[in-house]
Write a protein that holds these residues in place. Structure first.
Motif, PDB file in Angstrom:
ATOM      1  N   GLU A  74     -47.496 -21.898  19.007  1.00  0.00           N
ATOM      2  CA  GLU A  74     -47.825 -23.236  19.507  1.00  0.00           C
ATOM      3  C   GLU A  74     -48.896 -23.891  18.643  1.00  0.00           C
ATOM      4  OE1 GLU A  74     -46.564 -25.418  21.648  1.00  0.00           O
ATOM      5  OE2 GLU A  74     -44.957 -23.941  21.669  1.00  0.00           O
ATOM      6  N   GLY A  75     -49.931 -23.101  18.308  1.00  0.00           N
ATOM      7  CA  GLY A  75     -51.021 -23.611  17.462  1.00  0.00           C
ATOM      8  C   GLY A  75     -50.512 -23.979  16.076  1.00  0.00           C
ATOM      9  N   ALA A  76     -49.628 -23.118  15.528  1.00  0.00           N
ATOM     10  CA  ALA A  76     -49.077 -23.365  14.191  1.00  0.00           C
ATOM     11  C   ALA A  76     -48.229 -24.647  14.183  1.00  0.00           C
ATOM     12  CB  ALA A  76     -48.226 -22.172  13.761  1.00  0.00           C
ATOM     13  N   ARG A  77     -47.428 -24.802  15.223  1.00  0.00           N
ATOM     14  CA  ARG A  77     -46.566 -25.999  15.311  1.00  0.00           C
ATOM     15  C   ARG A  77     -47.427 -27.266  15.367  1.00  0.00           C
ATOM     16  NH1 ARG A  77     -44.897 -29.177  19.046  1.00  0.00           N
ATOM     17  NH2 ARG A  77     -45.872 -27.976  20.699  1.00  0.00           N
ATOM     18  N   ARG A  78     -48.432 -27.219  16.207  1.00  0.00           N
ATOM     19  CA  ARG A  78     -49.295 -28.398  16.368  1.00  0.00           C
ATOM     20  C   ARG A  78     -49.989 -28.745  15.045  1.00  0.00           C
ATOM     21  NH1 ARG A  78     -50.338 -30.015  21.387  1.00  0.00           N
ATOM     22  NH2 ARG A  78     -52.205 -31.102  20.719  1.00  0.00           N
ATOM     23  N   LYS A  79     -50.453 -27.687  14.343  1.00  0.00           N
ATOM     24  CA  LYS A  79     -51.173 -27.905  13.084  1.00  0.00           C
ATOM     25  C   LYS A  79     -50.219 -28.421  12.001  1.00  0.00           C
ATOM     26  CE  LYS A  79     -54.649 -27.339  10.174  1.00  0.00           C
ATOM     27  NZ  LYS A  79     -55.915 -28.038  10.284  1.00  0.00           N
ATOM     28  N   ALA A  80     -49.079 -27.741  11.863  1.00  0.00           N
ATOM     29  CA  ALA A  80     -48.146 -28.095  10.785  1.00  0.00           C
ATOM     30  C   ALA A  80     -47.565 -29.499  10.967  1.00  0.00           C
ATOM     31  CB  ALA A  80     -47.019 -27.072  10.719  1.00  0.00           C
ATOM     32  N   LEU A  81     -47.361 -29.884  12.221  1.00  0.00           N
ATOM     33  CA  LEU A  81     -46.752 -31.193  12.469  1.00  0.00           C
ATOM     34  C   LEU A  81     -47.794 -32.274  12.775  1.00  0.00           C
ATOM     35  CD1 LEU A  81     -43.660 -30.044  14.587  1.00  0.00           C
ATOM     36  CD2 LEU A  81     -43.843 -30.309  12.112  1.00  0.00           C
ATOM     37  N   ASN A  82     -49.057 -31.935  12.600  1.00  0.00           N
ATOM     38  CA  ASN A  82     -50.151 -32.887  12.835  1.00  0.00           C
ATOM     39  C   ASN A  82     -50.107 -33.508  14.228  1.00  0.00           C
ATOM     40  OD1 ASN A  82     -51.365 -32.674  10.242  1.00  0.00           O
ATOM     41  ND2 ASN A  82     -49.699 -33.928   9.418  1.00  0.00           N
ATOM     42  N   ALA A  83     -49.865 -32.683  15.218  1.00  0.00           N
ATOM     43  CA  ALA A  83     -49.731 -33.183  16.590  1.00  0.00           C
ATOM     44  C   ALA A  83     -51.024 -33.856  17.070  1.00  0.00           C
ATOM     45  CB  ALA A  83     -49.358 -32.039  17.516  1.00  0.00           C
ATOM     46  N   ASP A  84     -52.155 -33.252  16.761  1.00  0.00           N
ATOM     47  CA  ASP A  84     -53.418 -33.824  17.229  1.00  0.00           C
ATOM     48  C   ASP A  84     -53.684 -35.196  16.617  1.00  0.00           C
ATOM     49  OD1 ASP A  84     -53.974 -31.785  18.937  1.00  0.00           O
ATOM     50  OD2 ASP A  84     -55.162 -30.640  17.493  1.00  0.00           O
ATOM     51  N   GLN A  85     -53.332 -35.296  15.339  1.00  0.00           N
ATOM     52  CA  GLN A  85     -53.506 -36.581  14.649  1.00  0.00           C
ATOM     53  C   GLN A  85     -52.636 -37.651  15.307  1.00  0.00           C
ATOM     54  OE1 GLN A  85     -52.729 -35.834  10.527  1.00  0.00           O
ATOM     55  NE2 GLN A  85     -54.415 -37.130   9.868  1.00  0.00           N
ATOM     56  N   ALA A  86     -51.405 -37.264  15.639  1.00  0.00           N
ATOM     57  CA  ALA A  86     -50.485 -38.201  16.273  1.00  0.00           C
ATOM     58  C   ALA A  86     -51.041 -38.667  17.616  1.00  0.00           C
ATOM     59  CB  ALA A  86     -49.123 -37.548  16.457  1.00  0.00           C
ATOM     60  N   ILE A  87     -51.604 -37.718  18.368  1.00  0.00           N
ATOM     61  CA  ILE A  87     -52.168 -38.078  19.678  1.00  0.00           C
ATOM     62  C   ILE A  87     -53.355 -39.019  19.505  1.00  0.00           C
ATOM     63  CG2 ILE A  87     -53.379 -37.147  21.708  1.00  0.00           C
ATOM     64  CD1 ILE A  87     -51.551 -34.666  21.459  1.00  0.00           C
ATOM     65  N   ASP A  88     -54.217 -38.719  18.511  1.00  0.00           N
ATOM     66  CA  ASP A  88     -55.371 -39.594  18.243  1.00  0.00           C
ATOM     67  C   ASP A  88     -54.909 -41.012  17.926  1.00  0.00           C
ATOM     68  OD1 ASP A  88     -57.121 -37.551  18.640  1.00  0.00           O
ATOM     69  OD2 ASP A  88     -57.398 -37.083  16.515  1.00  0.00           O
ATOM     70  N   THR A  89     -53.861 -41.114  17.098  1.00  0.00           N
ATOM     71  CA  THR A  89     -53.342 -42.432  16.714  1.00  0.00           C
ATOM     72  C   THR A  89     -52.818 -43.167  17.946  1.00  0.00           C
ATOM     73  OG1 THR A  89     -52.666 -41.436  14.623  1.00  0.00           O
ATOM     74  CG2 THR A  89     -51.751 -43.594  15.111  1.00  0.00           C
ATOM     75  N   LEU A  90     -52.093 -42.418  18.773  1.00  0.00           N
ATOM     76  CA  LEU A  90     -51.534 -43.036  19.983  1.00  0.00           C
ATOM     77  C   LEU A  90     -52.641 -43.488  20.927  1.00  0.00           C
ATOM     78  CD1 LEU A  90     -48.533 -40.620  20.657  1.00  0.00           C
ATOM     79  CD2 LEU A  90     -48.406 -43.028  20.007  1.00  0.00           C
ATOM     80  N   LEU A  91     -53.644 -42.620  21.070  1.00  0.00           N
ATOM     81  CA  LEU A  91     -54.760 -42.976  21.958  1.00  0.00           C
ATOM     82  C   LEU A  91     -55.477 -44.224  21.452  1.00  0.00           C
ATOM     83  CD1 LEU A  91     -56.279 -39.466  22.804  1.00  0.00           C
ATOM     84  CD2 LEU A  91     -55.099 -41.009  24.368  1.00  0.00           C
TER      85      LEU A  91
END
Lengths: 109, 164
Positions: free
Chosen positions: A88-105
């Motif tokens: 789960e951590g690897a997927r989030r990191k590799a796909l920049n999930a946190d960055q996407a959430i920040d942008t959406l927020l």
């Protein structure tokens, strides 16, 4: 059944992934991510039956060791949970999930 | 000046001592120039070797970069059988580069190891899905673009470092 060294490796990768210290990258697999070191790579992949495996490859890309969820039984089930969290951590990191959430927020503010 | 005066001059102990001192100075200075000449020649040879090494390194990486460009084109053309041969060629080229440059920076070795593994996963995906043709070309080429950027950054670094 997995060895003590393999357990230690899972624990270290689990901790460093949780601390966002590993640069997980996407692979050509639909559900596979990797981190690279000067001589080796470590990959975590999910197969079609949603079973996870952590593998170590040499410089030629050949798998030299693999730890599958299948190998884990009894008290080792804890490591299956670690593998799941690493994935789960690897997927989030590799796909920049946190960055996407920040942008959406930011867009929603 | 008569003959006796000339003989007296050359047999004067002070003149002999002065000549010895001058001789030593000339010898030491000459030796210094020789050492400096050898050092300059050695440095020039080292610079020439570094230059050749840099050119060889950038040439080796250029080969890998050219293969990646070719693979991207083959993906777009869906030439799956041909592209698998190029994966092998690319891996060989990168492994050779990695092994022949032990002084590469750790982060550059990691970039190369990552590219080799990505190509291995690509080969495996193509092998599995080439019959159905259900391959995400955009995804494969995006991975190649990332590798291309990384190899280019190594090449630029090596060119500026000058093969050391």
């Amino acid at each position: 059944m997995i060895t003590e060294k393999q357990k230690k490796l899972i624990e270290k990768i689990h901790t460093k992934t949780a601390q966002d210290q590993l640069d997980w990258r996407d692979t050509a697999y639909e559900s596979g991510y990797l981190i690279s070191f000067p001589e080796h790579t470590v990959s975590i992949t999910e197969n079609r039956d949603f079973e996870l495996s952590l593998s170590i490859s040499n410089l030629d890309g050949k798998v030299i060791d693999i730890i599958s969820e299948d190998d884990l039984d009894g008290e080792e089930k804890q490591y299956a949970l670690y593998l799941k969290e690493i994935f789960e951590g690897a997927r989030r990191k590799a796909l920049n999930a946190d960055q996407a959430i920040d942008t959406l927020l930011a867009a929603l503010d | 000046m008569d003959m006796k005066a000339i003989i007296d001059f050359f047999t004067n102990p002070d003149i002999g001592a002065a000549a010895s001192v001058i001789g030593v100075i000339i010898t030491v200075t000459g030796f210094g120039f020789t050492i400096y000449g050898v050092w300059r020649a050695k440095r020039a040879a080292q610079e020439a070797r570094d230059d050749i090494k840099t050119k060889q390194q950038t040439f080796d990486l250029s080969t890998s970069i050219a293969i990646i460009e070719e693979i991207r084109r083959l993906h777009r053309e869906k030439a799956w059988t041909v592209v698998q041969d190029r994966y092998t060629a690319l891996k060989k080229s990168l492994v050779a580069f990695h092994c022949s440059n032990p002084t590469l920076k750790s982060e550059h070795k990691e970039m190369i190891a990552k590219t080799i593994k990505v190509i291995t996963t690509m080969d495996s995906e193509v092998e599995r899905k080439k019959v159905s043709g259900n391959l995400n070309i955009e995804h494969l080429n995006r991975l190649l673009s990332e590798s291309l950027d990384e190899l280019n950054s190594i090449q630029v670094f090596l060119a500026f470092r000058g093969g050391k």
